[in-house]
Design an enzyme around this catalytic site. Sequence first.
Site, PDB file in Angstrom:
ATOM      1  N   CYS A 190      44.079  65.880  30.209  1.00 55.86           N
ATOM      2  CA  CYS A 190      45.112  65.548  31.180  1.00 55.86           C
ATOM      3  C   CYS A 190      44.512  65.430  32.589  1.00 55.86           C
ATOM      4  CB  CYS A 190      45.963  66.910  31.113  1.00 55.86           C
ATOM      5  SG  CYS A 190      46.896  66.932  29.418  1.00 55.86           S
ATOM      6  N   GLU A 191      43.867  64.244  32.862  1.00 55.10           N
ATOM      7  CA  GLU A 191      43.469  63.864  34.357  1.00 55.10           C
ATOM      8  C   GLU A 191      43.760  62.357  34.313  1.00 55.10           C
ATOM      9  OE1 GLU A 191      42.076  65.685  36.538  1.00 55.10           O
ATOM     10  OE2 GLU A 191      41.840  67.486  35.545  1.00 55.10           O
TER      11      GLU A 191
ATOM     12  N   TYR B  66      22.836  60.777  29.775  1.00 56.26           N
ATOM     13  CA  TYR B  66      23.805  61.439  30.473  1.00 56.26           C
ATOM     14  C   TYR B  66      25.201  61.262  30.000  1.00 56.26           C
ATOM     15  CZ  TYR B  66      19.900  60.675  33.593  1.00 56.26           C
ATOM     16  OH  TYR B  66      18.308  60.923  34.065  1.00 56.26           O
TER      17      TYR B  66
ATOM     18  N   GLU C 216       8.487  59.964  34.794  1.00 55.29           N
ATOM     19  CA  GLU C 216       9.602  60.691  34.526  1.00 55.29           C
ATOM     20  C   GLU C 216      10.796  59.930  33.889  1.00 55.29           C
ATOM     21  OE1 GLU C 216      10.281  63.007  37.996  1.00 55.29           O
ATOM     22  OE2 GLU C 216       8.508  64.280  37.880  1.00 55.29           O
TER      23      GLU C 216
ATOM     24  N   GLY D 294      13.919  59.003  32.016  1.00 54.56           N
ATOM     25  CA  GLY D 294      15.180  59.467  31.022  1.00 54.56           C
ATOM     26  C   GLY D 294      16.168  58.402  30.349  1.00 54.56           C
TER      27      GLY D 294
ATOM     28  N   ARG E 195      30.321  59.623  32.611  1.00 56.95           N
ATOM     29  CA  ARG E 195      29.773  58.668  33.595  1.00 56.95           C
ATOM     30  C   ARG E 195      30.952  57.967  34.130  1.00 56.95           C
ATOM     31  NH1 ARG E 195      26.568  55.233  32.637  1.00 56.95           N
ATOM     32  NH2 ARG E 195      25.629  55.344  34.501  1.00 56.95           N
TER      33      ARG E 195
ATOM     34  N   GLY F 102      12.411  56.559  35.694  1.00 59.26           N
ATOM     35  CA  GLY F 102      12.222  55.195  34.954  1.00 59.26           C
ATOM     36  C   GLY F 102      13.243  53.975  35.637  1.00 59.26           C
TER      37      GLY F 102
ATOM     38  N   TYR G 285      30.796  58.431  38.228  1.00 56.97           N
ATOM     39  CA  TYR G 285      30.058  57.112  38.859  1.00 56.97           C
ATOM     40  C   TYR G 285      30.976  55.841  38.752  1.00 56.97           C
ATOM     41  CZ  TYR G 285      26.021  60.309  37.582  1.00 56.97           C
ATOM     42  OH  TYR G 285      25.218  61.372  37.224  1.00 56.97           O
TER      43      TYR G 285
END
Length: 417
Positions: A344-345, A373, A273, A275, A312, A238, A316
Site C-alpha cells: 500500500c504505497e 541489493y 571490494e 559487490g 531498488r 567494483g 533509486y
Amino acid sequence: MDAFPYNQGELCAEAVKLGDLATAYGTPLYVYSRTRLLGNYRAYADAFGARATICYAVKANPNGAILGELAKAGAGADVVSGGEMARAHRAGVAPDKIVFAGVGKTADELRAGLALGIRQFNVESLAELRLLADIAAQMGRIAPLVLRINPDVHAPTHAKIATGKKDNKFGLPKSEWRPAIQFLLDNRHLRLRGLGMHIGSQLLTLDPFAQAYAVLRAHLVELRAVGFAIDTVDLGGGIGIVYQAGQVQPDLMALAALAQQHLGDLDLHWILEPGRSIIGDAGILLTRVISRKHNGEKDFLVVDAAMNDLLRPTLYQAYHHILPVKAMGDAAAWPLGDLVGPVCETGDYLAQDRPLPPAHSGDLLAIMGAGAYGASMASTYNSRPLVAEAMVDGARHGLIRRRQQLADLWADEMAWA
Ligand SMILES: *Cc1c(COP(=O)(O)O)cnc(C)c1O
C-alpha cells in the site's frame, strides 16, 4: 555464459526451468546462478592476480551460502557492520581477509573486529581513529588500518550511490588529513597499512577510477615520505553491471591495467571490494502475476513481488529488465504499463511506463539483475514474510533461504505486561 537463457521458449536458470523452481519453492523467489556468481568472482581474481585480494562487499547480498561459495573460491569480505563481520566469519572467510568499512562503527564493533583479528579497519575520521586507539590500548592490541580518503571525483551514477565527492558523508575530511597523520605517528596502538577509497557504485566508465587512483597515489607517496611502512591500497567497490540494453560493462583487464599504471610501482597489496558486479547479474527475482488492471489512462500488471522484496526501483528509480518466463513474442509490440506489487504505497513499483509482457493472472515473470541489493534490502513491510532464495548449478537446485513463516514475523514481539 548466459545464466538465464531461454530454452525452447521457456526462461531457465542455467539448466533448470524457472517454472519448475516456482512450483518447487513458490513465489516470489530469488534465484541465483552459482556458475555466474563464481565466474564473476574469478574474472576479478584473474584480472588482478596474486597482488590483490578480492573482498566481496557483503552488503550486496549477505546470504551465507553465497558467502560460503565465494569464501571457498578464495574471496575475502568487505563488511560494514558487526553483523556482516559475523556472517562472513561464520561462512568461512578467514579473518585476515576481512576489511571493516563504514562511516559509523561503534565501540562494540571495533572491539569485535580486534578480537577476531581482521585484516584492517577502513577508518574515515579522526574521531574514529581516537576511538580505535583507545580500544586497542585497552585490549593490548595493535589495530591495523587504512585511512579512507575521499578523492573528490565526480562519479556519474545515481546521487544516492555516489560516495566520492567531498560533500557527502564518506571518507576522511581533507581538514583531518594532517591531524590524522600526526595522531598515527604518535600512537603505538595503531598500525597504518595504507589508504582506501570507494567512489561510488554502478560506474560504467573507467575514467572516475583513473582520477581516483591518481589521487590515491599522491597520498600514498606522501605517507611513504613521512616514514610509514605501508603495504596496502584499497581500491574500493567494483564496476557497474548491465541493467538495460545499450549499457556496456567496463573491462576488468582494463581496470587492472589502470591500477597497474597508477599504482604498480608502489609494490603494495591491492584490496578490491566489489559487490554488485559479483552477484548482481547472477540473480533474478521470480514473481507471479496476480492480476491485470486498467486505471484511468494506465495499465497495471499486479504481481506478488513488491517494493519490500526489491526496493531498488522505489529507492533509486532503478531500471530492472522484465522477462516473461514463457516467451511472449517481440517486446516492441508489448503494451506500455507499470509493474506493481501489492504494497500500500504509490511508490511500490518494479517497472514504470514500459513495454510489459502481455501476461495474465498466473503467468510468471523474471525481474532481471536483482542479485545485488535485492534480498539484502528486503523488509517485511506490510507484514510480508521475507522471500525465499534458491541457488542453481547446472541442473541442480536447492533453497539457500527458506521462505519466512508468518510466525517469524512476530516471534520477537512481546505482549505489553
Ligand atoms: C557498497 C560498497 C562497496 C560495494 O560496491 P559495489 O558497487 O557493489 O561493488 C564497496 N566498498 C564500500 C566501502 C561500500 O560501501
